[in-house]
Scaffold this active site. Sequence first.
Site, PDB file in Angstrom:
ATOM      1  CE  LYS A   3      17.129  16.268  -8.416  1.00 20.63           C
ATOM      2  NZ  LYS A   3      16.070  16.835  -7.598  1.00 20.63           N
TER       3      LYS A   3
ATOM      4  NE  ARG B 234      17.037  21.550  -7.494  1.00 21.44           N
ATOM      5  CZ  ARG B 234      17.641  22.715  -7.659  1.00 21.44           C
ATOM      6  NH1 ARG B 234      18.841  22.909  -7.129  1.00 21.44           N
ATOM      7  NH2 ARG B 234      17.063  23.684  -8.344  1.00 21.44           N
TER       8      ARG B 234
ATOM      9  CG  HIS C 216     -14.846 -13.386 -10.140  1.00 19.52           C
ATOM     10  ND1 HIS C 216     -15.753 -12.507 -10.699  1.00 19.52           N
ATOM     11  CD2 HIS C 216     -14.871 -14.496 -10.918  1.00 19.52           C
ATOM     12  CE1 HIS C 216     -16.306 -13.073 -11.755  1.00 19.52           C
ATOM     13  NE2 HIS C 216     -15.793 -14.283 -11.899  1.00 19.52           N
TER      14      HIS C 216
ATOM     15  N   GLY D 197       7.073  12.973  -5.679  1.00 25.62           N
ATOM     16  CA  GLY D 197       6.377  12.759  -4.409  1.00 25.62           C
ATOM     17  C   GLY D 197       7.303  12.852  -3.219  1.00 25.62           C
TER      18      GLY D 197
ATOM     19  CG  MET E 174      11.772  17.724   0.959  1.00 24.02           C
ATOM     20  SD  MET E 174      13.274  18.196   1.793  1.00 24.02           S
ATOM     21  CE  MET E 174      14.053  19.177   0.535  1.00 24.02           C
TER      22      MET E 174
ATOM     23  CB  CYS F 128      -1.063 -20.162 -15.325  1.00 21.81           C
ATOM     24  SG  CYS F 128      -1.623 -21.257 -14.009  1.00 21.81           S
TER      25      CYS F 128
ATOM     26  CB  SER G 231       0.856 -24.614 -14.808  1.00 23.31           C
ATOM     27  OG  SER G 231       0.615 -23.250 -15.031  1.00 23.31           O
TER      28      SER G 231
ATOM     29  NE  ARG H 188      14.014  14.655 -13.775  1.00 23.29           N
ATOM     30  CZ  ARG H 188      13.309  15.028 -12.735  1.00 23.29           C
ATOM     31  NH1 ARG H 188      13.639  14.602 -11.532  1.00 23.29           N
ATOM     32  NH2 ARG H 188      12.272  15.830 -12.857  1.00 23.29           N
TER      33      ARG H 188
ATOM     34  CE1 TYR I 272       2.751 -21.808 -19.182  1.00 21.08           C
ATOM     35  CE2 TYR I 272       4.055 -23.698 -19.881  1.00 21.08           C
ATOM     36  CZ  TYR I 272       2.940 -23.174 -19.225  1.00 21.08           C
ATOM     37  OH  TYR I 272       2.034 -24.010 -18.622  1.00 21.08           O
TER      38      TYR I 272
END
Length: 874
Positions: free
Chosen positions: A22, A92, A455, A101, A103, A831, A764, A337, A851
Amino acid sequence: MAKWVYLFKEGNADMRNLLGGKGANLAEMTNLGLPIPQGFTVTTEACTDYYNSGKVITDEIQGQIFEALKWLEQENGRTFGDTENPLLVSVRSGARASMPGMMDTILNLGLNDVSVEGFAKKTGNPRFAYDSYRRFIQMFSDVVMEVPKSFFEKIIDEVKEAKGVKYDTELTAEDLKELIKRFKEVYKNAMNGEEFPQDPKVQLMEAVKAVFRSWDNPRAIVYRRMNDIPGDWGTAVNVQTMVFGNMGDTSGTGVAFTRNPSTGAKGIYGEYLINAQGEDVVAGVRTPQPITKLAEDLPECYKEFMAIANKLEDHYRDMQDMEFTIQEGKLYFLQTRNGKRTAPAAIQIACDLVDEGKITPEEAICRIEAKSLDQLLHPTFDAAALKAGKVIGSALPASPGAAAGKVYFTAEEAKAAHEKGERVILVRLETSPEDIEGMHASQGILTVRGGMTSHAAVVARGMGTACVSGCGDIKIDEEAKKFELGGETIVEGDYISLDGSTGKIYLGDIKTVEASVSGNFGRIMAWADQFRKLQVRTNADTPADAANAVKLGAEGIGLCRTEHMFFDAERIPKIRKMILSKTVEAREEALNELIPFQKGDFKALYETLEGKPVTIRFLDPPLHEFVPTDIEDIKALAADMNLTVEEVKATCDSLHEFNPMMGHRGCRLAVTYPEIAKMQTRAVMEAAIEVKEEKGYDIVPEIMIPLVGEKKELKFVKDVVVETAEQVKKEKNSDIQYHIGTMIEIPRAALLADEIAEEAEFFSFGTNDLTQMTFGFSRDDAGKFLDAYYKAKIYESDPFARLDQNGVGKLVKMAAENGRKTRPNIKLGICGEHGGDPSTVEFCHKVGLTYVSCSPFRVPIARLAAAQAALNNK
């Protein structure tokens, strides 16, 4: 002396880290010569200093604030706290990342019992002056001193009712004086007899402290954790000259966007209120007008507003979210903004800005929040229906999407209800692999236990099913088929709705809207693929999941969990038979019955992938997960194997382990029972050779040995695999190539990666288990205490959702570097569920992995995040 405070005219847009978003934008707009009420910014460094100083603002910082205030008095020709013509300011918050969330704004700061009278005389508008003061008391009490807003709203309603009026604007100056008197009494009672502060400098310093405090309120901490915002950034404070939208019919206030934040459509979008202050627009007390009506009410202001709005979008080259006030016919901009937007809007705006020549495709890629693509790929709740929904609880947002259906408590009942055409929500204490069919039949899954990588969470993400996990507030009675939550009792067949993106649980059947992907989605993905270096694979065990992932852009399978294939009704008796067999011959006989099934599974995957790489992980979970618990199943198994029920029970009991996740599982099973590895190798090799011959695809099987911690352990299993693979090649007269690698999921394996790479052709990183073993806590139980760790600022995020780059990341980096030293061409992947987390994808790019692999619906997220990582780390 350090500089803690900057006038707007001293800053610019590049000072975002110091001035917050801001403050940097207010400075930039000042430099552009726009009509900005002047002011100053207390820096984010001052916020950090406040916490380092034991939540105290030092004399040095306070001195610089009052110095800037003197300049502001000269600039405005008014004095702060003056009884005749007081300078009033707004206060602000403004962090470098936009953070809802934190002030709320405080307006009209600087008024007191005496100056309000001078203000009324000076403006010639007593009603306006007293309205400004009552608003200030209400805001200061609520925002700074945490006196509930509802206390004041109740009084306003009482006074309006007594005066027979509907709107605040109909109250007279005398009515407002009565409100002020009553508001101050509420404040005094709430503050144990302390009067409302009359010294404007005390008011200001209390407000600045409140902004700093709000950086650490529970809402802000949760938002930071969800959005990967570090806790040490701090927030800035903006102190700005007040301008008034509540001075009559030529005054007003509003909020507008240069494009529609929901759809991305070009054209001004917003609303305003005549004779109002900022909070009135969002409070819903009066109905705002669409911004286009300003052209009728105040045409000159509208013309100027549109010119500035277009100038700001052209300057920032992005959709702007602007706040403005009109004071007696003069327009002021209070902030701008880059506007928050939905995923469909983000894609539309990014593509439109490229087409308009304002940004490049590279910039377009970086404008879209990778995580937000979840919105495009999963159902969401209908916005109007959601407003009426009652939240009865919340837990971990384990798998995104919205789902509504009837509650069922077992996988069998869920499946049966689904087959009758019902929409189902499966509610379980926790899920196990045996629940897979019920999970597949469900719209959504809710569990009492388990974390983000439990799970339920992992399987739900793979299937694209909404899941909320770890709701410890639920009191569940599975036998009575009911649960209690949020003061409600829900029985089997009742409707509930789940939001897997937020973790909220709603009572009743809330309407959902199916996900839709526009043509621009493909365009963005094509750009992402052009810029990224990391390959993106998927974690998939079924042809349906694999086909879906390929459709979403997966370049192969990075993890096929073979254990999920054994839970089919036809197969589970055979694996149980193998487990209960006492000799190698008997085990091999039982396993041979499974080969056609396993081979069929692998053939289907190879056919679906059409020659793309498939990494097949050999059996990983402990054997106790496969044994029967139901007495009827135990009897059937005993009869089939010619054993007594007691013998079957005794064997099942003997498989029980105190810590099964660190017990007899992974490669340890293949060391104890090499015949399991032989069976799986034969199934893989025969499937690959047959599909290669039948379809002509160039298949190179990748066999992954899990849970290795020692080179000799890997070599033992690898030798079994190689012997069987070569035997199959000989039988089939094939020269097919294949690779054998391992999962790095034990810290010891990461530390000895150079040795393990002598045997492994690829690594992996199984970051779910690697995180669990590095931290030394169970991923299913961590949710019970992690909240306390967040509150105490020990951890800022869930290490199972976002890779811990300091600890676990160090092991990954070390293993990657040492593995390459031994085998320069080693393939390296990840993975674990982290593979779809954008911050982890960036880490993988930096470390130089080949990857990332993630659940099918996260593939587009990983593709976009990989492109952003490449562009941001050139």
